[in-house]
Each structure stands twice: as C-alpha cells, then as structure tokens.
Motif scaffolding. Structure first.
Motif, PDB file in Angstrom:
ATOM      1  N   ILE A   1      32.256  -1.221  -7.917  1.00 50.54           N
ATOM      2  CA  ILE A   1      32.239  -2.129  -6.990  1.00 50.54           C
ATOM      3  C   ILE A   1      31.716  -3.499  -7.245  1.00 50.54           C
ATOM      4  O   ILE A   1      30.741  -3.325  -8.190  1.00 50.54           O
ATOM      5  N   ILE A   2      32.021  -4.593  -6.747  1.00 52.35           N
ATOM      6  CA  ILE A   2      31.488  -5.812  -7.354  1.00 52.35           C
ATOM      7  C   ILE A   2      30.843  -6.324  -5.805  1.00 52.35           C
ATOM      8  O   ILE A   2      31.500  -6.492  -4.941  1.00 52.35           O
ATOM      9  N   TYR A   3      29.547  -7.005  -6.123  1.00 49.41           N
ATOM     10  CA  TYR A   3      29.061  -7.653  -5.120  1.00 49.41           C
ATOM     11  C   TYR A   3      28.927  -9.221  -5.314  1.00 49.41           C
ATOM     12  O   TYR A   3      28.665  -9.514  -6.371  1.00 49.41           O
ATOM     13  N   LEU A   4      29.257  -9.887  -4.192  1.00 52.80           N
ATOM     14  CA  LEU A   4      28.947 -11.267  -4.294  1.00 52.80           C
ATOM     15  C   LEU A   4      27.565 -11.565  -3.662  1.00 52.80           C
ATOM     16  O   LEU A   4      27.276 -11.145  -2.542  1.00 52.80           O
ATOM     17  N   ALA A   5      26.771 -12.210  -4.448  1.00 50.78           N
ATOM     18  CA  ALA A   5      25.440 -12.788  -3.919  1.00 50.78           C
ATOM     19  C   ALA A   5      25.179 -14.003  -3.660  1.00 50.78           C
ATOM     20  O   ALA A   5      25.323 -15.094  -4.418  1.00 50.78           O
ATOM     21  N   ASP A   6      24.972 -14.442  -2.449  1.00 56.11           N
ATOM     22  CA  ASP A   6      24.574 -15.498  -1.918  1.00 56.11           C
ATOM     23  C   ASP A   6      23.106 -15.819  -2.275  1.00 56.11           C
ATOM     24  O   ASP A   6      22.018 -16.132  -1.541  1.00 56.11           O
ATOM     25  N   SER A   7      22.790 -16.125  -3.779  1.00 51.20           N
ATOM     26  CA  SER A   7      21.635 -16.106  -4.272  1.00 51.20           C
ATOM     27  C   SER A   7      20.659 -17.217  -3.723  1.00 51.20           C
ATOM     28  O   SER A   7      19.580 -17.260  -3.319  1.00 51.20           O
ATOM     29  N   ASN A   8      21.331 -18.555  -3.385  1.00 52.16           N
ATOM     30  CA  ASN A   8      20.730 -19.626  -2.875  1.00 52.16           C
ATOM     31  C   ASN A   8      20.273 -19.517  -1.270  1.00 52.16           C
ATOM     32  O   ASN A   8      19.873 -20.518  -0.913  1.00 52.16           O
ATOM     33  N   GLY A   9      21.145 -18.778  -0.724  1.00 50.96           N
ATOM     34  CA  GLY A   9      21.013 -18.759   0.818  1.00 50.96           C
ATOM     35  C   GLY A   9      21.676 -19.896   1.377  1.00 50.96           C
ATOM     36  O   GLY A   9      21.313 -20.147   2.357  1.00 50.96           O
ATOM     37  N   SER A  10      22.614 -20.560   0.768  1.00 54.04           N
ATOM     38  CA  SER A  10      22.982 -21.666   1.408  1.00 54.04           C
ATOM     39  C   SER A  10      24.814 -21.592   2.068  1.00 54.04           C
ATOM     40  O   SER A  10      25.304 -22.617   2.133  1.00 54.04           O
ATOM     41  N   LEU A  11      25.224 -20.208   2.182  1.00 54.48           N
ATOM     42  CA  LEU A  11      26.600 -20.087   2.362  1.00 54.48           C
ATOM     43  C   LEU A  11      26.758 -20.200   4.001  1.00 54.48           C
ATOM     44  O   LEU A  11      25.774 -19.937   4.457  1.00 54.48           O
ATOM     45  N   ASP A  12      27.874 -20.589   4.448  1.00 52.14           N
ATOM     46  CA  ASP A  12      28.195 -20.596   5.768  1.00 52.14           C
ATOM     47  C   ASP A  12      29.355 -19.532   6.225  1.00 52.14           C
ATOM     48  O   ASP A  12      29.764 -19.213   5.099  1.00 52.14           O
TER      49      ASP A  12
ATOM     50  N   VAL B   1      38.894  -2.839  -6.782  1.00 57.82           N
ATOM     51  CA  VAL B   1      37.788  -1.943  -6.296  1.00 57.82           C
ATOM     52  C   VAL B   1      37.271  -2.618  -5.285  1.00 57.82           C
ATOM     53  O   VAL B   1      37.414  -3.860  -4.710  1.00 57.82           O
ATOM     54  N   PRO B   2      36.443  -1.831  -4.532  1.00 56.87           N
ATOM     55  CA  PRO B   2      35.498  -2.480  -3.397  1.00 56.87           C
ATOM     56  C   PRO B   2      34.695  -3.579  -3.627  1.00 56.87           C
ATOM     57  O   PRO B   2      34.149  -3.755  -4.742  1.00 56.87           O
ATOM     58  N   VAL B   3      34.436  -4.538  -2.670  1.00 59.34           N
ATOM     59  CA  VAL B   3      33.789  -5.661  -2.663  1.00 59.34           C
ATOM     60  C   VAL B   3      32.552  -5.623  -1.694  1.00 59.34           C
ATOM     61  O   VAL B   3      32.735  -5.223  -0.682  1.00 59.34           O
ATOM     62  N   GLY B   4      31.423  -5.941  -2.039  1.00 62.00           N
ATOM     63  CA  GLY B   4      30.125  -5.931  -1.513  1.00 62.00           C
ATOM     64  C   GLY B   4      29.806  -7.377  -1.195  1.00 62.00           C
ATOM     65  O   GLY B   4      30.102  -8.581  -1.900  1.00 62.00           O
ATOM     66  N   PHE B   5      28.831  -7.714  -0.130  1.00 64.19           N
ATOM     67  CA  PHE B   5      27.995  -8.947  -0.063  1.00 64.19           C
ATOM     68  C   PHE B   5      26.505  -8.691  -0.015  1.00 64.19           C
ATOM     69  O   PHE B   5      25.985  -7.932   0.831  1.00 64.19           O
ATOM     70  N   HIS B   6      25.903  -9.650  -0.492  1.00 60.95           N
ATOM     71  CA  HIS B   6      24.332  -9.790  -0.521  1.00 60.95           C
ATOM     72  C   HIS B   6      24.099 -10.955   0.086  1.00 60.95           C
ATOM     73  O   HIS B   6      24.204 -12.133  -0.711  1.00 60.95           O
ATOM     74  N   ALA B   7      23.511 -10.865   1.194  1.00 57.00           N
ATOM     75  CA  ALA B   7      23.231 -12.209   1.978  1.00 57.00           C
ATOM     76  C   ALA B   7      21.760 -12.600   1.881  1.00 57.00           C
ATOM     77  O   ALA B   7      20.877 -11.704   1.750  1.00 57.00           O
ATOM     78  N   HIS B   8      21.449 -13.984   2.004  1.00 58.43           N
ATOM     79  CA  HIS B   8      20.008 -14.281   2.241  1.00 58.43           C
ATOM     80  C   HIS B   8      20.267 -15.466   3.485  1.00 58.43           C
ATOM     81  O   HIS B   8      21.018 -15.779   3.936  1.00 58.43           O
ATOM     82  N   ASP B   9      18.875 -15.357   3.796  1.00 58.67           N
ATOM     83  CA  ASP B   9      18.888 -15.867   5.205  1.00 58.67           C
ATOM     84  C   ASP B   9      18.067 -17.477   5.309  1.00 58.67           C
ATOM     85  O   ASP B   9      17.221 -17.745   6.403  1.00 58.67           O
ATOM     86  N   ASN B  10      18.124 -17.962   4.299  1.00 63.93           N
ATOM     87  CA  ASN B  10      17.389 -19.599   4.404  1.00 63.93           C
ATOM     88  C   ASN B  10      17.969 -20.263   5.413  1.00 63.93           C
ATOM     89  O   ASN B  10      17.220 -20.865   6.181  1.00 63.93           O
TER      90      ASN B  10
ATOM     91  N   LEU C   1      21.501 -17.582   8.589  1.00 67.97           N
ATOM     92  CA  LEU C   1      23.019 -17.066   8.946  1.00 67.97           C
ATOM     93  C   LEU C   1      23.348 -15.958   8.100  1.00 67.97           C
ATOM     94  O   LEU C   1      24.327 -15.239   8.025  1.00 67.97           O
ATOM     95  N   ALA C   2      22.205 -14.923   7.795  1.00 64.63           N
ATOM     96  CA  ALA C   2      22.435 -13.782   6.928  1.00 64.63           C
ATOM     97  C   ALA C   2      23.464 -12.791   7.827  1.00 64.63           C
ATOM     98  O   ALA C   2      24.266 -12.393   7.224  1.00 64.63           O
ATOM     99  N   PHE C   3      22.931 -12.575   9.065  1.00 57.49           N
ATOM    100  CA  PHE C   3      23.828 -11.619   9.961  1.00 57.49           C
ATOM    101  C   PHE C   3      25.170 -12.040  10.160  1.00 57.49           C
ATOM    102  O   PHE C   3      26.192 -11.472  10.162  1.00 57.49           O
ATOM    103  N   ILE C   4      25.513 -13.394  10.431  1.00 56.32           N
ATOM    104  CA  ILE C   4      26.766 -14.016  10.869  1.00 56.32           C
ATOM    105  C   ILE C   4      27.615 -13.953   9.672  1.00 56.32           C
ATOM    106  O   ILE C   4      28.852 -13.602   9.429  1.00 56.32           O
ATOM    107  N   ASN C   5      26.845 -14.173   8.415  1.00 60.02           N
ATOM    108  CA  ASN C   5      27.683 -14.295   7.232  1.00 60.02           C
ATOM    109  C   ASN C   5      27.944 -12.748   6.639  1.00 60.02           C
ATOM    110  O   ASN C   5      29.103 -12.699   6.176  1.00 60.02           O
ATOM    111  N   ALA C   6      27.095 -11.940   6.912  1.00 57.07           N
ATOM    112  CA  ALA C   6      27.435 -10.531   6.744  1.00 57.07           C
ATOM    113  C   ALA C   6      28.644 -10.055   7.427  1.00 57.07           C
ATOM    114  O   ALA C   6      29.339  -9.315   6.730  1.00 57.07           O
ATOM    115  N   THR C   7      28.585 -10.177   8.670  1.00 50.40           N
ATOM    116  CA  THR C   7      29.746  -9.742   9.606  1.00 50.40           C
ATOM    117  C   THR C   7      31.028 -10.511   9.265  1.00 50.40           C
ATOM    118  O   THR C   7      32.185  -9.907   9.151  1.00 50.40           O
TER     119      THR C   7
END
Length: 324
Positions: A160-171, A188-197, A200-206
């Motif tokens: 599984i490969i996770y993409l991490a929004d480490s800086n909390g800057s994605l929209d 393989v499956p893809v995962g997402f790791h959100a930060h909430d700076n 937007l963590a919830f809307i980015n996750a969905t």
C-alpha cells in the motif's frame, strides 16, 4: 447483503500525536489508546517510530521491545503498525517484529528516495509483515512526479502506498489531482494522510476517497504535527452514517487519555499553523518561520516571504524530506 465498502482506517494518535507531548506517552496511556481504537473497530494503530536508540521515557519515539510486548498483550487490540525512517534503525531489527505483535511496517520515502527505503521494504516482506511506503510532502510534487514515485514504490514491494500532505497545504483540487495520478499509476492500494493546517483535512480525505484512495490516516481529536491530522471521530462518524461502516464511536469518545495533549495542541496552534499551510512550509522547518514571526509579526513575515517571489519551503526544507 450489507457489504462494508468503507476505507481502511489507520490510527496515528500515538505516533503523530507524539509531536505534541515529545512522545512521552506512558505505556499505560498507549495501552488505553490502543484498546479504544480496537473497540471502535479501527483495523490498525500506529504505535510509534522504530529506532535503533531506545528512549525508555519516550516509548513512542523508538518502540523499545518492552513497549511492543506490552501492547501486544492488549485484549481486543487492532493490528499494530510502526513507522521506519531509513537509516534510523538496523534493517535486521525488522525480523523480530512479528514475534512482538507488530503486523505492519510503514517506511518513509523522504525526498523521493525510494532506493533508501528498499532494504527496509525487503526485510519487512521477508519477515511476513504488511508493508506500506509513505511518500512525504506530496504538496511539493506534481502529479507526474507522484506517479513515477508510486510506480517505484510498487516495484520495491510496497503493498500500500500513502500520500502524505505533510505540510498541510493541499486543497481538494490538488488532492484530487495527486491521488488520481497515484491511483492510475499504482497496482496496489493508495492511502492518504491529511493534515489540518487550513481546516481542510476532512474534505481533503473524502476527496481522496472519491479519487480512488482506499485507506486513510486519522488520530483522536486530530492531534498531530503542525495543524493536526484528520479527526478520527469525525471520519468514523461519517463512515458510519454515510457508508454503513461497521465501526463504533463510543470507545473513542469515552477515552480521556489524550485530553492533556489535545489542550497543548490548541494552545500551540492558531494563526501560525494556517500561514504555514498557505505557504507550503515543511513542518521540520518551522523554527525559522517562528523566529521571523516573533521578530516581525505575521503580516510582515508574510509580506517579506511572498515579496521575495520564492516559496517559503525553499528557505526551510532540508534534504531529509520531512515526516508525515
């Protein structure tokens, strides 16, 4: 037939939340959190960093053997995961993890260096562990670069490969582009790791789920580095209501272990976190940013940085690639 098609959730309260208490969770606190996560039906709990140098008073910073053994005996626990930063622990130590109750290893891919992660992936696979590779700071990568990195991770053996929004800057738009590119490139499956700076963590996750991600990271009350993570209780409630997920909210809501750390995150958060998200700042470089704010204030700092015509990331990011 009621089929649960909700994503895989991985709780990062102990590992990522440890940034707000210097990883000083006691073993007793860790057991309580793991027990609550398991009772909620969350399949994985990430319990800390695996490091070669042990810190007995900071068990989530290094996952010493006694700490792993204690969590392995928790009744009703989820599967346990540890995070590995290449170079910080001997590769040979991964072989002992299954006997200490660990089911998954998540290997950081820092600065795009898949090669540095490959020996850890191979050792974890040889030990029979589930293996994830986590691409950090994906806000600093374009979709094409992410697709290349994802293919390399899959070829290295990631399951599984996770993409991490480490800086909390994605929209949401940038999440959709990056996750979509990863899903298209990955076998393989893809995962997402959100930060909430930016809140937007919830809307980015969905949005990540809509783009094809099938796994999410979250933490109790969202505690975590920078602006915090996706709140576990929010995504659990959402998945129960909207997707009929076989999860429970009460065990998370009833556990009070994280309250002191939640208060510390609230006290340390605020406008600086929002600005670091907007400027796409690596969380490992915020000391310089904080010094500028202390000397000049937020408004002057923003004007000085944006007036230079260069991303703040260039002033702070180092070659380690940062963490999630």
């Amino acid at each position: 037939m009621n089929v649960d098609l909700s994503p895989i959730l991985l709780d990062v309260t102990l590992r990522d939340g440890g940034y707000f208490n210097d990883h000083s969770w006691t073993t007793y606190e860790a057991e309580s959190i793991v027990r609550a996560v398991g009772a909620a039906g969350i399949p994985y709990a990430e319990i800390g960093y695996l490091r070669g140098t042990h810190h007995p008073q900071r068990p989530t910073a290094s996952c010493p053997p006694a700490y792993l053994d204690a969590l392995a005996t928790v009744t009703g626990r989820p599967d346990l995961a540890v995070m590995v930063r290449p170079g910080e622990v001997p590769v040979e130590r991964l072989a002992e993890l299954p006997d200490r109750g660990v089911a998954m290893v998540r290997v950081l891919v820092m600065g795009g260096s898949v090669e540095a992660a490959e020996p850890y992936v191979a050792a974890a696979r040889a030990a029979g562990l589930d293996v994830a590779m986590n691409l950090t700071r994906v806000s600093e990568r374009d979709p094409e670069g992410i697709a290349v990195a994802v293919k390399a991770c899959a070829n290295a053996g990631a399951q599984i490969i996770y993409l991490a929004d480490s800086n909390g800057s994605l929209d949401p738009d940038s999440v959709s582009e990056r996750v979509g590119a990863a899903v298209s490139a990955s076998p393989v499956p893809v995962g997402f790791h959100a930060h909430d700076n930016l809140g937007l963590a919830f809307i980015n996750a969905t949005t990540a789920l809509a783009a094809g991600a099938t796994a999410l990271d979250a933490s109790i009350a969202g505690i975590g580095k920078g602006g915090g993570n996706l709140r576990l209780e929010v995504i659990v409630a959402h998945l129960i209501v909207r997707h009929g997920a076989r999860l429970r909210l009460d065990p998370i809501a009833a556990d009070r272990t994280t309250l002191a750390t939640q208060l510390r995150m609230i006290a340390d958060g605020g406008s600086k976190t929002v600005v670091t998200g907007l400027l796409d700042v690596n969380m490992d470089g915020t000391a310089h940013f904080s010094d500028m704010v202390a000397a000049e204030g937020l408004d002057a700092t923003i004007l000085a940085l944006t007036g230079r015509g260069r991303p703040f990331a260039e002033l702070t990011n180092d070659d380690r690639g940062g963490d999630e």
